[in-house]
Design a protein around this motif. Sequence first.
Motif, PDB file in Angstrom:
ATOM      1  N   CYS A 199      -9.280 -61.372 -38.027  1.00  0.00           N
ATOM      2  CA  CYS A 199      -8.094 -62.110 -37.584  1.00  0.00           C
ATOM      3  C   CYS A 199      -7.497 -62.958 -38.718  1.00  0.00           C
ATOM      4  O   CYS A 199      -6.294 -63.217 -38.727  1.00  0.00           O
ATOM      5  CB  CYS A 199      -8.440 -62.997 -36.400  1.00  0.00           C
ATOM      6  N   CYS A 239      -7.936 -54.798 -37.017  1.00  0.00           N
ATOM      7  CA  CYS A 239      -8.342 -55.146 -35.650  1.00  0.00           C
ATOM      8  C   CYS A 239      -9.354 -54.127 -35.147  1.00  0.00           C
ATOM      9  O   CYS A 239      -9.111 -53.394 -34.195  1.00  0.00           O
ATOM     10  CB  CYS A 239      -7.115 -55.186 -34.742  1.00  0.00           C
ATOM     11  N   ARG A 259      -5.129 -56.283 -26.972  1.00  0.00           N
ATOM     12  CA  ARG A 259      -5.420 -57.621 -27.498  1.00  0.00           C
ATOM     13  C   ARG A 259      -4.145 -58.452 -27.680  1.00  0.00           C
ATOM     14  O   ARG A 259      -4.064 -59.590 -27.233  1.00  0.00           O
ATOM     15  CB  ARG A 259      -6.184 -57.492 -28.826  1.00  0.00           C
ATOM     16  N   VAL A 260      -3.175 -57.852 -28.331  1.00  0.00           N
ATOM     17  CA  VAL A 260      -1.969 -58.628 -28.652  1.00  0.00           C
ATOM     18  C   VAL A 260      -1.147 -58.916 -27.400  1.00  0.00           C
ATOM     19  O   VAL A 260      -0.708 -60.042 -27.176  1.00  0.00           O
ATOM     20  CB  VAL A 260      -1.100 -57.871 -29.683  1.00  0.00           C
ATOM     21  N   CYS A 287      -1.020 -62.937 -31.074  1.00  0.00           N
ATOM     22  CA  CYS A 287      -2.105 -62.222 -30.391  1.00  0.00           C
ATOM     23  C   CYS A 287      -2.608 -63.027 -29.187  1.00  0.00           C
ATOM     24  O   CYS A 287      -3.183 -64.110 -29.324  1.00  0.00           O
ATOM     25  CB  CYS A 287      -3.260 -61.973 -31.356  1.00  0.00           C
ATOM     26  N   CYS A 314      -4.854 -60.959 -40.342  1.00  0.00           N
ATOM     27  CA  CYS A 314      -4.074 -60.106 -39.439  1.00  0.00           C
ATOM     28  C   CYS A 314      -2.608 -60.549 -39.443  1.00  0.00           C
ATOM     29  O   CYS A 314      -2.306 -61.717 -39.204  1.00  0.00           O
ATOM     30  CB  CYS A 314      -4.644 -60.210 -38.030  1.00  0.00           C
ATOM     31  N   VAL A 351      -0.346 -60.041 -37.281  1.00  0.00           N
ATOM     32  CA  VAL A 351       0.219 -60.416 -35.975  1.00  0.00           C
ATOM     33  C   VAL A 351      -0.654 -61.453 -35.269  1.00  0.00           C
ATOM     34  O   VAL A 351      -0.586 -61.626 -34.055  1.00  0.00           O
ATOM     35  CB  VAL A 351       0.428 -59.172 -35.068  1.00  0.00           C
TER      36      VAL A 351
END
Length: 265
Positions: free
Chosen positions: A169, A162, A109-110, A178, A172, A174
């Motif tokens: 999100c 995640c 994802r990231v 992402c 999150c 990060v």
Amino acid sequence: MLQQTQAARVIPRWEAFVERWPSPADLARAGDADVLRAWDRLGYPRRALWLRRCAVEIVEHHDGRVPATREDLLALPGIGPYTAAAVASFAFGVPEAVVDTNVRRVLARVEEGSEEPWAPNAARDLAAYRALVPAPPPDDATAVRRANRWNAAAMELGAIVCTARTPACERCPVAERCAWRRAGYPAGPTAGVPRRKQARYEGSDREMRGRILHELRATTTAVPLDALHDAVVRGGHDERFARALASLEADALVVVDDGAASLPS
Ligand code: SF4
């Protein structure tokens, strides 16, 4: 122990296990039957045998101390790349990249902007992850600790924030970097593909294997096959019995000798 069983059920078994066999030397001296009894119904009983064999190797080749490097750990029976990296990192503080299913999903994802990894590719994922993990100079203890904390953090991020179905999100750490979020959450490669149903346990050969092991764990003497059949089939004839018994024998979990079955000694 945790592969197939919830943590709450595992903890008392694990505590009893390490209290009884606190060191590799203790476990190496144990008999397979005792280890299988202690493992009880935790699932994947072959792991119990592998663990004991691992202990024997550690005693014979490492002076009874669990080795700390990924290479030495990998050479032990039953230890694969994930376990070797996890033990090196979490037990010994060696900054190894630990990539499990959750970490793989976060990476996809990231970094790749994909909801899920396109295909399991351990070598590729490991290389991608290694490029992200801080590479500390070996003589900088603080930096080494930080690199290992990074491993734990990445696993927790995938397990708690995640998640596969409902990523959180909004909390999150990060989110800003992402790629999947920035791309507007495009559907992944398996979107719309019906999930494969897990095979039913009831009526399966696995269930029959479990029943046979249950009977044999309860006794220290060999059980005549007729009596074992009657105990686990509970009336009539069940063709799974012969199949399950043969597979347990092939896995070295049961010994059949002179018309009777027992756990390996
Ligand atoms: S922003 Fe959302 S999808 Fe991206 S890593 Fe964080 S939780 Fe996962």
